[in-house]
Enzyme design. Sequence first.
Site, PDB file in Angstrom:
ATOM      1  N   ASP A 190      -0.129  -5.924   5.644  1.00 51.77           N
ATOM      2  CA  ASP A 190       1.123  -6.630   5.376  1.00 51.77           C
ATOM      3  C   ASP A 190       2.094  -5.732   4.610  1.00 51.77           C
ATOM      4  O   ASP A 190       3.318  -5.811   4.821  1.00 51.77           O
ATOM      5  CB  ASP A 190       0.865  -7.923   4.602  1.00 51.77           C
ATOM      6  CG  ASP A 190       0.537  -9.088   5.517  1.00 51.77           C
ATOM      7  OD1 ASP A 190       0.357  -8.849   6.730  1.00 51.77           O
ATOM      8  OD2 ASP A 190       0.458 -10.239   5.039  1.00 51.77           O
ATOM      9  N   ASP A 201      -6.542  -6.712   5.495  1.00 54.91           N
ATOM     10  CA  ASP A 201      -5.623  -7.840   5.635  1.00 54.91           C
ATOM     11  C   ASP A 201      -4.434  -7.678   4.700  1.00 54.91           C
ATOM     12  O   ASP A 201      -3.292  -7.986   5.056  1.00 54.91           O
ATOM     13  CB  ASP A 201      -6.382  -9.135   5.326  1.00 54.91           C
ATOM     14  CG  ASP A 201      -5.626 -10.377   5.785  1.00 54.91           C
ATOM     15  OD1 ASP A 201      -4.609 -10.246   6.491  1.00 54.91           O
ATOM     16  OD2 ASP A 201      -6.061 -11.489   5.432  1.00 54.91           O
ATOM     17  N   LYS A 242     -12.930   0.295  -2.765  1.00 58.18           N
ATOM     18  CA  LYS A 242     -13.000   0.090  -4.216  1.00 58.18           C
ATOM     19  C   LYS A 242     -14.405   0.472  -4.668  1.00 58.18           C
ATOM     20  O   LYS A 242     -15.187  -0.345  -5.161  1.00 58.18           O
ATOM     21  CB  LYS A 242     -12.676  -1.370  -4.557  1.00 58.18           C
ATOM     22  CG  LYS A 242     -12.341  -1.613  -6.033  1.00 58.18           C
ATOM     23  CD  LYS A 242     -11.049  -0.965  -6.462  1.00 58.18           C
ATOM     24  CE  LYS A 242     -10.713  -1.339  -7.912  1.00 58.18           C
ATOM     25  NZ  LYS A 242      -9.577  -0.558  -8.440  1.00 58.18           N
ATOM     26  N   TYR A 296     -14.584 -12.493   5.125  1.00 62.31           N
ATOM     27  CA  TYR A 296     -14.201 -13.437   6.176  1.00 62.31           C
ATOM     28  C   TYR A 296     -15.368 -13.821   7.083  1.00 62.31           C
ATOM     29  O   TYR A 296     -15.179 -14.489   8.093  1.00 62.31           O
ATOM     30  CB  TYR A 296     -13.075 -12.841   7.035  1.00 62.31           C
ATOM     31  CG  TYR A 296     -11.771 -12.631   6.307  1.00 62.31           C
ATOM     32  CD1 TYR A 296     -11.599 -13.034   4.980  1.00 62.31           C
ATOM     33  CD2 TYR A 296     -10.695 -12.022   6.933  1.00 62.31           C
ATOM     34  CE1 TYR A 296     -10.411 -12.832   4.318  1.00 62.31           C
ATOM     35  CE2 TYR A 296      -9.495 -11.817   6.278  1.00 62.31           C
ATOM     36  CZ  TYR A 296      -9.354 -12.222   4.972  1.00 62.31           C
ATOM     37  OH  TYR A 296      -8.160 -12.016   4.316  1.00 62.31           O
ATOM     38  N   ASP A 304      -6.012  -0.305  -4.664  1.00 64.56           N
ATOM     39  CA  ASP A 304      -4.826  -0.508  -5.499  1.00 64.56           C
ATOM     40  C   ASP A 304      -3.936   0.734  -5.479  1.00 64.56           C
ATOM     41  O   ASP A 304      -2.704   0.616  -5.410  1.00 64.56           O
ATOM     42  CB  ASP A 304      -5.210  -0.898  -6.927  1.00 64.56           C
ATOM     43  CG  ASP A 304      -6.395  -0.121  -7.478  1.00 64.56           C
ATOM     44  OD1 ASP A 304      -7.030   0.640  -6.726  1.00 64.56           O
ATOM     45  OD2 ASP A 304      -6.699  -0.283  -8.679  1.00 64.56           O
TER      46      ASP A 304
END
Length: 351
Positions: free
Chosen positions: A249, A245, A187, A135, A221
């Site tokens: 959620d 981000d 990751k 971002y 993941d």
Amino acid sequence: MYRIAIIPGDGTGPEVAVEALKTLEAAAAASGFKYEAVHLDLGGDRYLRTGETLPEGALDELRSYDAIWLGAIGHPDVEPGILEKGILLRIRFELDQYINLRPVKLYPNVETPLKDKGPEDIDFIVVRENTEGLYSGMGGVQYGGTPSEVSTQVHMTTYRGAERAVRFAFEVARNRNREKQLHMVGKTNVLTYVQGTWWRAFNEVGDADYPDIRREYAHVDAASMWFIKNPEWFDVVVTDNIFGDIITDIGAIIQGGMGIAAGGNINPEGVSMFEPIGGSAPKYQGKNVINPLAGINAMQMLIDHLGEADAAERVDNAVVKALESGRIKSMSAGAMGMSTSEVGDFVASLV
């Protein structure tokens, strides 16, 4: 005397602001602090009138406040991205609000989609780095609009950015004083360069200053699965901008949805901004049916950030009591069994 900037923003933001301010007024009266709430006209309506997202001098003005409460940004008549980049991201980046703080807490009588999980299982905090990563805006397009179009979006990571994020997260884990556990989510097996920087910061800061905090690691993941299967495994989580981000959620839905989820954009050395997560929800605008609890929880975070611990606890307890009462039937707009203003009045009466 605290000076608090109120940016009601777009859609249902102004309605939620009214209810959050009721709670602030009640908390201030009960705990004995004083404040001045200053409303600022920033958002889609102003942009449509003037063509401005943030007018000249707006950032300097925002720096003069003790904290900022933001309702929502997003207008159906403004192309997506203009307001988000021109207001939200610009405030976060230019005020160096380098931490996005997201409590994930299931309140009593709030439905979660997770089978056999209750409030004792879902209570953790995600610390998301807020000003770097994908971002940051680095990248571009070459040969746009042709078959040879090339686009890049650079995942920009600095050691300074990772180090201050993990240090903040270690402090949260220590002060929270629950499991004294910090998960890094990343990751490292694929994004070896940027995640290598994060891994180094995570371990160097932990080794040097936080031997009392147990360190854990999960690929993003795997963490996404475990948030759903075993949320009780988590106490504090630290991660980068894009992964944060996404997983916040997931956190929002397992705590009951966007109607109750709140977050903070934190600059520990400067001005911080607090907001409900759910967005502007323009289809509910003016109907007095939107759930204001996320906005109230954002105000609770703001009060706590100001150092008014007693008042913040009063607000949190008021939300718990309101939900325990059973009068609020759902977190969904139009299904609460009470109007927006009635929920706000009810919570404020319990502070």
